[in-house]
Scaffold this active site. Structure first.
Site, PDB file in Angstrom:
ATOM      1  N   HIS A  50       8.205  79.866 -15.954  1.00 14.86           N
ATOM      2  CA  HIS A  50       7.605  79.114 -14.856  1.00 14.86           C
ATOM      3  C   HIS A  50       6.378  78.388 -15.408  1.00 14.86           C
ATOM      4  O   HIS A  50       5.608  78.961 -16.187  1.00 14.86           O
ATOM      5  CB  HIS A  50       7.199  80.084 -13.735  1.00 14.86           C
ATOM      6  CG  HIS A  50       6.360  79.463 -12.683  1.00 14.86           C
ATOM      7  ND1 HIS A  50       6.739  78.316 -12.008  1.00 14.86           N
ATOM      8  CD2 HIS A  50       5.151  79.813 -12.164  1.00 14.86           C
ATOM      9  CE1 HIS A  50       5.803  77.998 -11.134  1.00 14.86           C
ATOM     10  NE2 HIS A  50       4.836  78.881 -11.211  1.00 14.86           N
ATOM     11  N   CYS A  60       6.535  80.884  -6.248  1.00 12.38           N
ATOM     12  CA  CYS A  60       6.907  80.351  -7.566  1.00 12.38           C
ATOM     13  C   CYS A  60       8.054  81.097  -8.231  1.00 12.38           C
ATOM     14  O   CYS A  60       8.625  80.613  -9.207  1.00 12.38           O
ATOM     15  CB  CYS A  60       5.704  80.351  -8.486  1.00 12.38           C
ATOM     16  SG  CYS A  60       4.464  79.185  -7.954  1.00 12.38           S
ATOM     17  N   ASN A  98       2.568  72.237 -12.024  1.00 10.45           N
ATOM     18  CA  ASN A  98       3.271  73.360 -11.401  1.00 10.45           C
ATOM     19  C   ASN A  98       4.012  72.850 -10.161  1.00 10.45           C
ATOM     20  O   ASN A  98       3.390  72.559  -9.144  1.00 10.45           O
ATOM     21  CB  ASN A  98       2.257  74.444 -11.026  1.00 10.45           C
ATOM     22  CG  ASN A  98       2.895  75.659 -10.395  1.00 10.45           C
ATOM     23  OD1 ASN A  98       4.080  75.663 -10.066  1.00 10.45           O
ATOM     24  ND2 ASN A  98       2.099  76.703 -10.198  1.00 10.45           N
TER      25      ASN A  98
HETATM   26  O1  UT7 Z   1       2.303  79.418  -9.909  1.00  2.00           O
HETATM   27  C1  UT7 Z   1       1.848  80.389  -9.039  1.00  2.00           C
HETATM   28  C2  UT7 Z   1       0.839  81.260  -9.636  1.00  2.00           C
HETATM   29  N1  UT7 Z   1      -0.350  80.537  -9.958  1.00  2.00           N
HETATM   30  C3  UT7 Z   1      -0.859  80.592 -11.151  1.00  2.00           C
HETATM   31  O2  UT7 Z   1      -0.284  81.183 -12.037  1.00  2.00           O
HETATM   32  C4  UT7 Z   1      -2.210  79.974 -11.374  1.00  2.00           C
HETATM   33  C5  UT7 Z   1      -3.084  80.948 -12.096  1.00  2.00           C
HETATM   34  N2  UT7 Z   1      -4.454  80.504 -12.232  1.00  2.00           N
HETATM   35  C6  UT7 Z   1      -4.838  79.500 -13.045  1.00  2.00           C
HETATM   36  O3  UT7 Z   1      -4.037  78.837 -13.643  1.00  2.00           O
HETATM   37  C7  UT7 Z   1      -6.312  79.294 -13.245  1.00  2.00           C
HETATM   38  O4  UT7 Z   1      -7.001  80.361 -12.654  1.00  2.00           O
HETATM   39  C8  UT7 Z   1      -6.855  77.963 -12.652  1.00  2.00           C
HETATM   40  C9  UT7 Z   1      -6.357  76.791 -13.502  1.00  2.00           C
HETATM   41  C10 UT7 Z   1      -6.467  77.814 -11.209  1.00  2.00           C
HETATM   42  C11 UT7 Z   1      -8.376  77.957 -12.744  1.00  2.00           C
HETATM   43  O5  UT7 Z   1      -8.776  78.156 -14.072  1.00  2.00           O
HETATM   44  P1  UT7 Z   1      -9.789  79.329 -14.461  1.00  2.00           P
HETATM   45  O6  UT7 Z   1     -10.000  79.214 -15.894  1.00  2.00           O
HETATM   46  O7  UT7 Z   1      -9.248  80.622 -13.943  1.00  2.00           O
HETATM   47  O8  UT7 Z   1     -11.093  78.908 -13.685  1.00  2.00           O
HETATM   48  P2  UT7 Z   1     -11.950  79.716 -12.618  1.00  2.00           P
HETATM   49  O9  UT7 Z   1     -11.355  79.552 -11.268  1.00  2.00           O
HETATM   50  O10 UT7 Z   1     -12.250  81.105 -13.098  1.00  2.00           O
HETATM   51  O11 UT7 Z   1     -13.280  78.917 -12.681  1.00  2.00           O
HETATM   52  C12 UT7 Z   1     -14.082  78.860 -13.895  1.00  2.00           C
HETATM   53  C13 UT7 Z   1     -15.082  77.737 -13.762  1.00  2.00           C
HETATM   54  C14 UT7 Z   1     -15.813  77.742 -12.424  1.00  2.00           C
HETATM   55  O12 UT7 Z   1     -17.124  77.273 -12.642  1.00  2.00           O
HETATM   56  P3  UT7 Z   1     -18.370  78.294 -12.723  1.00  2.00           P
HETATM   57  O13 UT7 Z   1     -18.355  79.048 -11.425  1.00  2.00           O
HETATM   58  O14 UT7 Z   1     -18.050  79.171 -13.908  1.00  2.00           O
HETATM   59  O15 UT7 Z   1     -19.526  77.404 -12.922  1.00  2.00           O
HETATM   60  C15 UT7 Z   1     -15.078  76.705 -11.639  1.00  2.00           C
HETATM   61  O16 UT7 Z   1     -15.842  76.128 -10.623  1.00  2.00           O
HETATM   62  O17 UT7 Z   1     -14.393  76.484 -13.843  1.00  2.00           O
HETATM   63  C16 UT7 Z   1     -14.733  75.693 -12.702  1.00  2.00           C
HETATM   64  N3  UT7 Z   1     -13.599  74.850 -12.364  1.00  2.00           N
HETATM   65  C17 UT7 Z   1     -13.461  73.597 -12.825  1.00  2.00           C
HETATM   66  N4  UT7 Z   1     -14.225  72.848 -13.622  1.00  2.00           N
HETATM   67  C18 UT7 Z   1     -13.787  71.601 -13.900  1.00  2.00           C
HETATM   68  C19 UT7 Z   1     -12.539  75.156 -11.583  1.00  2.00           C
HETATM   69  N5  UT7 Z   1     -11.706  74.106 -11.528  1.00  2.00           N
HETATM   70  C20 UT7 Z   1     -12.254  73.126 -12.271  1.00  2.00           C
HETATM   71  C21 UT7 Z   1     -11.857  71.816 -12.597  1.00  2.00           C
HETATM   72  N6  UT7 Z   1     -12.647  71.084 -13.406  1.00  2.00           N
HETATM   73  N7  UT7 Z   1     -10.719  71.261 -12.129  1.00  2.00           N
END
Ligand code: UT7
Length: 328
Positions: A255, A115, A285
């Site tokens: 970004h 990225c 993204n």
């Molecule tokens: O561009 C290159 C670099 N990349 C980035 O900068 C991306 C950085 N990361 C992010 O933007 C975020 O981490 C994500 C958007 C990928 C994920 O969001 P998050 O708030 O970090 O979620 P998480 O992975 O910590 O998951 C939290 C909860 C989990 O459920 P439990 O285990 O707490 O029950 C996930 O299963 O959210 C759940 N979850 C979702 N729920 C509904 C993960 N994705 C989804 C979804 N819809 N699409």
């Protein structure tokens, strides 16, 4: 007289197909509300059709750039394409783009920094101008992320989209253009954001396909933590060492990975949201394309002399910030 590399034009292209949150709700366990509040994304563009690679979008962005800047393709000296989803492992997507648009007196190559690739490529291209060696360098940022996104992985399929952008760099002797950069890499971040197979370490096999190893793998929460800190750090560093106050900064061009990362960076810089370029809601993204797509969308609002801070964080880990003075 000091030569700087100024951006003298921007071109962009996004495919027609709009993948909405509502459509994703039908294929994975998610909601529009979760996606919007956690990421700021409402829809993204997807390149559909057989035999359609990243170059298809890069070509359209470069054609628009050449037309807008009244530049003949034969006059281009160098094309650098920042991409993480090249058409082929080799040859370079930059070569495919160059051939298609009639760039015949140049050399070209791809640059891989996930990225942060567009920033790394912009800083690289600028060196060829600043040295006085070349007069016209095109930097492309293009990705077809839909080619490596696992549409059964709800945490990641909601983030990414396809698109391309391109800028022309030309020499300037009045102090416009790229003035400073801080670029960083930490290879220890590999394990948190990568594509497990398809390279020389794990070439494609029936097993790698069955294990879904050709898709992007990301531990989102870990990447998020590193992104928030590092992107804000380098943006602040570039401001400090160029004695730029928050009032001096006309635009932050971040970004577009997650609106929450963008907000954190802007807060750390003390820059108000009215100065932050934002189109993540429409494109998600697009990896290497996010920053040139922002420049294209906001081009009508940019004024000669505006101070821009470009900032990115991505797989690798890679991150960086560029300070540039808008030239037109
Ligand atoms: O561009 C290159 C670099 N990349 C980035 O900068 C991306 C950085 N990361 C992010 O933007 C975020 O981490 C994500 C958007 C990928 C994920 O969001 P998050 O708030 O970090 O979620 P998480 O992975 O910590 O998951 C939290 C909860 C989990 O459920 P439990 O285990 O707490 O029950 C996930 O299963 O959210 C759940 N979850 C979702 N729920 C509904 C993960 N994705 C989804 C979804 N819809 N699409």
């Amino acid at each position: 007289m000091k030569i700087t590399a100024a951006i003298t034009g921007v071109g962009a292209y996004v495919p027609e197909y709009v993948l909405t949150n509502a459509e994703l709700e039908k294929s994975v366990d998610t909601t529009d509300e979760w996606i919007v509040t956690r990421t700021g994304i409402r829809e993204r563009r997807i390149l559909k059709g057989d035999n359609q690679g990243t170059s298809v979008m890069g070509i359209k962005a470069v054609q628009q750039l050449l037309a807008k800047t009244n530049t003949r393709p034969e006059d281009i000296d160098l094309v650098i394409c920042a991409t993480t989803t090249p058409d082929l492992v080799f040859p370079a997507t930059a070569n495919i783009i160059s051939a298609a648009v009639g760039i015949t007196n140049a050399f070209s190559y791809d640059l891989q920094a996930a990225c942060s690739g567009f920033l790394f490529a912009l800083a690289t291209g600028a060196q060829f101008i600043q040295s006085g060696l070349y007069k016209k360098v095109i930097v492309v940022g293009a990705d077809k992320m839909s080619a490596i996104v696992d549409y059964t992985d709800r945490a990641n399929c909601i983030i990414f989209g396809d698109g391309a952008g391109a800028v022309l760099l030309e020499p300037n002797t009045e102090g416009y253009g790229l003035l400073d950069h801080v670029l960083r890499t930490d290879g220890k971040g590999e394990q948190y954001l990568y594509q497990k197979a398809g390279g020389s370490r794990r070439p494609p096999s029936a097993e790698t396909v069955a294990n879904r190893e050709h898709f992007l793998y990301q531990e989102g929460a870990t990447v998020f933590k590193f992104a928030v800190t590092n992107m804000a750090d380098v943006a602040a560093q570039v401001m400090e060492r160029n004695h730029l106050s928050k009032e001096d900064v006309a635009w932050l061009v971040p970004h577009q990975a997650n609106k929450r990362i963008i907000d954190a960076t802007a807060n750390r810089m003390g820059v108000g949201s009215e100065k932050v370029m934002l189109n993540i809601d429409r494109y998600g993204n697009t990896t290497n394309a996010t920053i040139p797509l922002c420049l294209s969308d906001y081009e009508p609002q940019l004024k000669k002399g505006d101070n821009l801070i470009l900032a990115a964080f991505g797989g690798g880990f890679t991150w960086g910030a560029i300070y540039l003075k808008w030239a037109y």
